[in-house]
Design a protein around this motif. Structure first.
Motif, PDB file in Angstrom:
ATOM      1  N   ARG A  73       0.836  -1.213   0.000  1.00 19.03           N
ATOM      2  CA  ARG A  73       0.000   0.000   0.000  1.00 19.03           C
ATOM      3  C   ARG A  73       0.866   1.256   0.000  1.00 19.03           C
ATOM      4  O   ARG A  73       0.625   2.199  -0.766  1.00 19.03           O
ATOM      5  CB  ARG A  73      -0.913  -0.005   1.229  1.00 19.03           C
ATOM      6  N   ARG A  76       2.653   1.814  -3.337  1.00 17.70           N
ATOM      7  CA  ARG A  76       1.705   2.332  -4.323  1.00 17.70           C
ATOM      8  C   ARG A  76       1.481   3.829  -4.102  1.00 17.70           C
ATOM      9  O   ARG A  76       1.461   4.623  -5.043  1.00 17.70           O
ATOM     10  CB  ARG A  76       0.381   1.577  -4.228  1.00 17.70           C
ATOM     11  N   LYS A  77       1.341   4.225  -2.839  1.00 18.00           N
ATOM     12  CA  LYS A  77       1.109   5.624  -2.509  1.00 18.00           C
ATOM     13  C   LYS A  77       2.312   6.490  -2.895  1.00 18.00           C
ATOM     14  O   LYS A  77       2.156   7.586  -3.442  1.00 18.00           O
ATOM     15  CB  LYS A  77       0.809   5.768  -1.013  1.00 18.00           C
ATOM     16  N   ARG A  79       4.460   5.829  -5.266  1.00 12.18           N
ATOM     17  CA  ARG A  79       4.467   5.896  -6.727  1.00 12.18           C
ATOM     18  C   ARG A  79       3.467   6.951  -7.226  1.00 12.18           C
ATOM     19  O   ARG A  79       3.784   7.754  -8.109  1.00 12.18           O
ATOM     20  CB  ARG A  79       4.147   4.519  -7.303  1.00 12.18           C
ATOM     21  N   GLU A  80       2.279   6.979  -6.628  1.00 12.34           N
ATOM     22  CA  GLU A  80       1.267   7.973  -7.013  1.00 12.34           C
ATOM     23  C   GLU A  80       1.745   9.381  -6.687  1.00 12.34           C
ATOM     24  O   GLU A  80       1.555  10.310  -7.482  1.00 12.34           O
ATOM     25  CB  GLU A  80      -0.047   7.689  -6.301  1.00 12.34           C
ATOM     26  N   MET A  81       2.378   9.559  -5.536  1.00 13.51           N
ATOM     27  CA  MET A  81       2.865  10.886  -5.148  1.00 13.51           C
ATOM     28  C   MET A  81       4.001  11.339  -6.063  1.00 13.51           C
ATOM     29  O   MET A  81       4.077  12.523  -6.429  1.00 13.51           O
ATOM     30  CB  MET A  81       3.301  10.881  -3.682  1.00 13.51           C
ATOM     31  N   GLU A  82       4.868  10.401  -6.454  1.00 12.94           N
ATOM     32  CA  GLU A  82       5.951  10.753  -7.375  1.00 12.94           C
ATOM     33  C   GLU A  82       5.389  11.202  -8.717  1.00 12.94           C
ATOM     34  O   GLU A  82       5.882  12.161  -9.318  1.00 12.94           O
ATOM     35  CB  GLU A  82       6.898   9.567  -7.563  1.00 12.94           C
ATOM     36  N   GLN A  83       4.327  10.533  -9.177  1.00 10.90           N
ATOM     37  CA  GLN A  83       3.691  10.927 -10.439  1.00 10.90           C
ATOM     38  C   GLN A  83       3.051  12.303 -10.307  1.00 10.90           C
ATOM     39  O   GLN A  83       3.138  13.121 -11.227  1.00 10.90           O
ATOM     40  CB  GLN A  83       2.647   9.891 -10.854  1.00 10.90           C
ATOM     41  N   THR A  84       2.428  12.575  -9.174  1.00  8.26           N
ATOM     42  CA  THR A  84       1.812  13.885  -8.934  1.00  8.26           C
ATOM     43  C   THR A  84       2.873  14.980  -8.929  1.00  8.26           C
ATOM     44  O   THR A  84       2.687  16.043  -9.543  1.00  8.26           O
ATOM     45  CB  THR A  84       1.051  13.881  -7.589  1.00  8.26           C
TER      46      THR A  84
END
Length: 101
Positions: A73, A76-77, A79-84
């Motif tokens: 979890r 995944r979070k 990875r999402e923050m890096e994309q943001t």
């Protein structure tokens, strides 16, 4: 001649728990039980070892099931923050270029 499938079977949590309980209660070896219920001995052995770890009886440094789920979890979070952050950086650069023109 039969071919083995490259896809692994997925077993329910209930099935795994029942299989592990059978190992603890039957007095049979893991290999014997695995043969009886139709799973691979190594797979059943992994389930038993993970159960021991979850109960605090496993080797030091091995993650419990809950810790593994949390790690997945959190990764995944991240990875999402890096994309943001990447998108915001590109947006900042875009608007900075258009402001100066």
């Amino acid at each position: 001649m039969s071919k083995k499938s490259n896809t692994s079977k997925r077993y329910t949590l209930e099935f795994k728990c029942d299989a592990v309980a059978l190992v603890y209660s039957s007095g049979k070896t893991v290999t014997e039980i695995a043969r009886d219920i139709g799973v691979s001995p190594e797979g059943l052995r992994n389930w038993v070892n993970q159960d021991k770890t979850d109960r605090g009886q496993g080797p030091a440094g091995v993650l419990t099931t809950a810790e593994r789920e949390e790690l997945v979890r959190l990764r995944r979070k991240v990875r999402e923050m890096e994309q943001t952050i990447e998108v915001l950086g590109k947006a900042t650069a875009f608007f900075a270029n258009h402001k100066t023109k």
